[in-house]
Design a protein around this motif. Structure first.
Motif, mmCIF file in Angstrom:
data_model
loop_
_atom_site.group_PDB
_atom_site.id
_atom_site.type_symbol
_atom_site.label_atom_id
_atom_site.label_comp_id
_atom_site.label_asym_id
_atom_site.label_seq_id
_atom_site.Cartn_x
_atom_site.Cartn_y
_atom_site.Cartn_z
ATOM 1 N N ARG A 62 0.852 -1.210 0.000
ATOM 2 C CA ARG A 62 0.000 0.000 0.000
ATOM 3 C C ARG A 62 0.875 1.242 0.000
ATOM 4 N NH1 ARG A 62 -2.640 -2.657 4.515
ATOM 5 N NH2 ARG A 62 -4.066 -4.112 3.567
ATOM 6 N N SER A 148 3.346 -10.110 12.096
ATOM 7 C CA SER A 148 2.261 -10.983 11.609
ATOM 8 C C SER A 148 1.812 -11.985 12.663
ATOM 9 C CB SER A 148 2.695 -11.732 10.351
ATOM 10 O OG SER A 148 2.958 -10.831 9.334
ATOM 11 N N SER A 172 -5.300 -18.277 4.331
ATOM 12 C CA SER A 172 -4.052 -18.814 3.788
ATOM 13 C C SER A 172 -2.946 -17.785 3.572
ATOM 14 C CB SER A 172 -4.349 -19.507 2.451
ATOM 15 O OG SER A 172 -5.093 -18.649 1.614
ATOM 16 N N GLY A 174 -0.326 -14.374 4.937
ATOM 17 C CA GLY A 174 0.711 -14.206 5.951
ATOM 18 C C GLY A 174 0.139 -14.168 7.355
ATOM 19 N N LEU A 175 -0.957 -13.469 7.518
ATOM 20 C CA LEU A 175 -1.600 -13.392 8.829
ATOM 21 C C LEU A 175 -2.515 -14.613 9.034
ATOM 22 C CD1 LEU A 175 -1.780 -11.418 11.177
ATOM 23 C CD2 LEU A 175 -3.648 -10.269 10.017
ATOM 24 N N THR A 196 -8.737 -20.706 -1.228
ATOM 25 C CA THR A 196 -8.640 -21.707 -2.297
ATOM 26 C C THR A 196 -7.636 -22.800 -1.916
ATOM 27 O OG1 THR A 196 -6.819 -20.529 -3.363
ATOM 28 C CG2 THR A 196 -9.046 -19.929 -4.075
ATOM 29 N N TYR A 212 -14.160 -19.863 -1.633
ATOM 30 C CA TYR A 212 -15.033 -18.693 -1.872
ATOM 31 C C TYR A 212 -15.383 -18.507 -3.343
ATOM 32 C CZ TYR A 212 -10.557 -16.460 -3.024
ATOM 33 O OH TYR A 212 -9.334 -16.165 -3.579
ATOM 34 N N THR A 263 -7.557 -3.301 7.879
ATOM 35 C CA THR A 263 -7.554 -3.369 6.419
ATOM 36 C C THR A 263 -7.654 -4.843 6.067
ATOM 37 O OG1 THR A 263 -5.186 -3.510 6.606
ATOM 38 C CG2 THR A 263 -6.100 -1.374 6.030
ATOM 39 N N GLN A 350 3.467 -10.295 -2.922
ATOM 40 C CA GLN A 350 2.677 -9.753 -1.809
ATOM 41 C C GLN A 350 1.510 -8.923 -2.336
ATOM 42 O OE1 GLN A 350 3.324 -10.105 1.949
ATOM 43 N NE2 GLN A 350 1.226 -9.832 1.347
ATOM 44 N N HIS A 354 -2.522 -12.993 -3.272
ATOM 45 C CA HIS A 354 -2.626 -14.450 -3.262
ATOM 46 C C HIS A 354 -1.345 -15.118 -2.779
ATOM 47 C CE1 HIS A 354 -6.652 -14.393 -4.793
ATOM 48 N NE2 HIS A 354 -6.279 -13.538 -5.724
ATOM 49 N N ALA A 355 -0.632 -14.478 -1.868
ATOM 50 C CA ALA A 355 0.501 -15.156 -1.221
ATOM 51 C C ALA A 355 -0.072 -16.245 -0.319
ATOM 52 C CB ALA A 355 1.294 -14.153 -0.397
ATOM 53 N N HIS A 356 0.664 -17.351 -0.213
ATOM 54 C CA HIS A 356 0.201 -18.433 0.657
ATOM 55 C C HIS A 356 1.223 -18.635 1.755
ATOM 56 C CE1 HIS A 356 -2.101 -19.424 -3.182
ATOM 57 N NE2 HIS A 356 -2.880 -18.760 -2.351
HETATM 58 N N1 LIG Z 1 0.717 -9.251 8.152
HETATM 59 C C1 LIG Z 1 0.628 -8.443 9.209
HETATM 60 O O1 LIG Z 1 1.557 -8.259 9.944
HETATM 61 C C2 LIG Z 1 -0.663 -7.753 9.510
HETATM 62 C C3 LIG Z 1 -0.870 -7.206 10.759
HETATM 63 C C4 LIG Z 1 -2.063 -6.542 11.001
HETATM 64 C C5 LIG Z 1 -2.998 -6.426 9.985
HETATM 65 N N2 LIG Z 1 -2.767 -6.971 8.773
HETATM 66 C C6 LIG Z 1 -3.770 -6.843 7.711
HETATM 67 O O2 LIG Z 1 -4.503 -8.058 7.618
HETATM 68 C C7 LIG Z 1 -4.841 -8.309 6.261
HETATM 69 C C8 LIG Z 1 -4.408 -9.713 5.897
HETATM 70 O O3 LIG Z 1 -2.979 -9.797 5.961
HETATM 71 P P1 LIG Z 1 -2.180 -10.999 5.340
HETATM 72 O O4 LIG Z 1 -0.754 -10.782 5.711
HETATM 73 O O5 LIG Z 1 -2.816 -12.296 5.693
HETATM 74 O O6 LIG Z 1 -2.393 -10.733 3.770
HETATM 75 P P2 LIG Z 1 -1.910 -11.627 2.553
HETATM 76 O O7 LIG Z 1 -0.761 -12.476 2.924
HETATM 77 O O8 LIG Z 1 -1.768 -10.727 1.368
HETATM 78 O O9 LIG Z 1 -3.174 -12.566 2.276
HETATM 79 C C9 LIG Z 1 -3.228 -13.249 1.074
HETATM 80 C C10 LIG Z 1 -4.281 -14.313 1.211
HETATM 81 O O10 LIG Z 1 -5.573 -13.744 1.072
HETATM 82 C C11 LIG Z 1 -6.375 -14.735 0.490
HETATM 83 N N3 LIG Z 1 -7.505 -14.152 -0.228
HETATM 84 C C12 LIG Z 1 -7.478 -13.262 -1.246
HETATM 85 N N4 LIG Z 1 -8.740 -12.968 -1.608
HETATM 86 C C13 LIG Z 1 -9.560 -13.722 -0.814
HETATM 87 C C14 LIG Z 1 -10.971 -13.869 -0.699
HETATM 88 N N5 LIG Z 1 -11.810 -13.200 -1.472
HETATM 89 N N6 LIG Z 1 -11.446 -14.697 0.261
HETATM 90 C C15 LIG Z 1 -10.618 -15.390 1.066
HETATM 91 N N7 LIG Z 1 -9.273 -15.300 1.003
HETATM 92 C C16 LIG Z 1 -8.764 -14.475 0.077
HETATM 93 C C17 LIG Z 1 -5.479 -15.465 -0.493
HETATM 94 O O11 LIG Z 1 -5.946 -16.800 -0.591
HETATM 95 P P3 LIG Z 1 -6.307 -17.421 -2.007
HETATM 96 O O12 LIG Z 1 -5.043 -17.427 -2.831
HETATM 97 O O13 LIG Z 1 -6.846 -18.744 -1.652
HETATM 98 O O14 LIG Z 1 -7.330 -16.492 -2.611
HETATM 99 C C18 LIG Z 1 -4.099 -15.366 0.146
HETATM 100 O O15 LIG Z 1 -3.707 -16.556 0.765
HETATM 101 C C19 LIG Z 1 -4.111 -7.224 5.440
HETATM 102 O O16 LIG Z 1 -4.991 -6.211 5.049
HETATM 103 C C20 LIG Z 1 -3.085 -6.671 6.369
HETATM 104 O O17 LIG Z 1 -2.782 -5.314 6.113
HETATM 105 C C21 LIG Z 1 -1.627 -7.673 8.525
#
Ligand SMILES: NC(=O)c1ccc[n+]([C@@H]2O[C@H](COP(=O)([O-])OP(=O)(O)OC[C@H]3O[C@@H](n4cnc5c(N)ncnc54)[C@H](OP(=O)(O)O)[C@@H]3O)[C@@H](O)[C@H]2O)c1
Length: 370
Positions: A62, A148, A172, A174-175, A196, A212, A263, A350, A354-356
């Motif tokens: 972002r 995370s 799936s 990072g978080l 997925t 989904y 977010t 990132q 769709h990072a896993h």
């Molecule tokens: N990482 C941190 O430290 C942290 C801390 C606080 C807040 N956050 C916030 O929390 C949110 C999630 O963070 P993250 O690190 O987990 O993000 P991320 O790693 O970018 O998450 C990607 C995942 O989201 C899934 N995804 C995408 N579209 C989807 C949908 N429609 N339904 C279900 N799953 C879907 C993807 O799975 P598929 O490939 O199966 O679609 C992929 O595995 C972000 O907005 C981040 O800013 C993160």
């Protein structure tokens, strides 16, 4: 020293580069990103760390895309060093530092609200956002923990009760991969997750995978209507609140807490126009919260503070990992090399939403864990 820097916005193949002559920080020369003042003049304690590995997060993308400059760009603007969380070795501490010693392996987090500054050979970190790391945890895994895993542990311990039935939206990422494990560790009796990546999340304890692309969770009333979820944790946002939670579905208990990370991966924020563009975003959060309070059966909308560290929290988290109670999932495309191509590829992955697992860049060999 070498550092991965962002020189402009939007174009990953043009504006992310390794700079080989970025100034190496010392406690005398490093500047605080928020104030631009030398860290040696600030009240908070700092230390210098040789970085072994660095994690990136959605917030990095972002900021890179210029969406959150108002809150997150360092005082001096671009170019800035990208990267959120690290694992590394302490190389310089202040004269009055008694806890950290030279040579300690540590993890450290970016300084909220600035997800940047960490993807370099040496960085300056705040001691209260750091913790000593057991040598046995590889740096490429340890570098994912300070925000995370930490956010997952904090949020889950606060909102999930023993025997809860939990719905996790986005299991799936990072978080999400940490959330799955902490939800089960907290004693949830049943966990369903939207993703997925069925095999991945099942290996992390998920009982029911909802793809989904095929099923809408709020329409699974036959399956869950008689035994609804107690809590929803939403890492995706998108239409989940409006179309799903507010649809009157019987899949959720009446007034179930709906925990929305500030977010979600599908949330488009753009604060590029300054305060004017922040107002609609803040109003939408306040509006949802108010609507959920007034509406008889709508879930209770909550946006937790995921990054608020409490004393001893990182230590407890590191114990969970060292004792193998929780595992770190890295996206299989990584760890990425500390080269221009490697860093660009990490940021693009990132940004794909769709990072896993976590996206990680290896900066130097971790001699302690090998
Ligand atoms: N990482 C941190 O430290 C942290 C801390 C606080 C807040 N956050 C916030 O929390 C949110 C999630 O963070 P993250 O690190 O987990 O993000 P991320 O790693 O970018 O998450 C990607 C995942 O989201 C899934 N995804 C995408 N579209 C989807 C949908 N429609 N339904 C279900 N799953 C879907 C993807 O799975 P598929 O490939 O199966 O679609 C992929 O595995 C972000 O907005 C981040 O800013 C993160």
């Amino acid at each position: 020293m070498k550092a991965a820097i962002a020189t402009g916005i939007q174009d990953f193949d043009k504006h992310i580069n390794i700079d080989e002559s970025w100034p190496q920080p010392t406690l005398e020369t490093a500047k605080d990103g928020k104030t631009g003042k030398p860290v040696s003049k600030l009240a908070e304690k700092h230390m210098i760390v040789k970085v072994l590995a660095c994690g990136v997060a959605p917030g990095d993308c972002r900021l890179f895309k210029g969406k959150t400059d108002m809150m997150q760009l360092p005082k001096w603007g671009r170019p800035y060093v990208i990267g959120s969380d690290i694992c590394g070795i302490v190389t310089e501490v202040g004269e009055d530092e008694s806890y950290y010693k030279l040579g300690d392996k540590i993890i450290a987090r970016f300084d909220e609200p600035q997800p940047q500054g960490m993807c370099a050979e040496y960085v300056c970190v705040k001691t209260h956002l750091s913790e000593k790391c057991p040598a046995s945890i590889p740096a490429t895994e340890a570098c994912t923990l300070a925000s995370s895993a930490s956010a997952a542990k904090l949020v889950i311990e606060k909102f999930i009760q023993k025997d809860s039935r939990v719905l996790l939206l986005g299991g799936s990422g990072g978080l999400g991969t940490f959330m799955c494990q902490y939800i089960k560790k907290q004693g949830a009796s049943f966990l369903a997750a939207t993703t997925t990546q069925s095999d991945l999340v099942k290996s992390l304890g998920v009982d029911r995978v909802i793809d989904y692309r095929v099923e809408n969770w709020w329409e699974l009333e036959k399956e869950f209507g008689e035994n609804p979820f107690d809590v929803v944790v939403d890492l995706v946002n998108g239409q989940n609140w409006v179309t799903g939670a507010c649809s009157g579905t019987t899949v959720l208990k009446s007034k179930a807490p709906y925990v929305q990370m500030f977010t979600g991966v599908e949330t488009e924020i753009d604060m590029g126009m300054g305060i004017i563009s922040v107002i609609p975003f803040i109003f939408s959060l306040l509006g949802r919260s108010l609507y959920s309070k007034l509406h008889r059966s709508c879930p209770k909308y909550i946006t937790p503070k995921g990054l608020e560290l409490k004393p001893g929290h990182l230590e407890a988290l590191l114990e969970d990992i060292a004792d193998k109670k929780v595992k770190v999932v890295l996206d299989p495309a990584g760890p990425f090399e500390f080269t221009t191509e490697g860093v660009r590829a990490a940021m693009k992955l990132q940004n794909s939403i769709h990072a896993h697992g976590k996206v990680v860049i290896e900066i130097a060999k971790d001699e302690q864990s090998s």
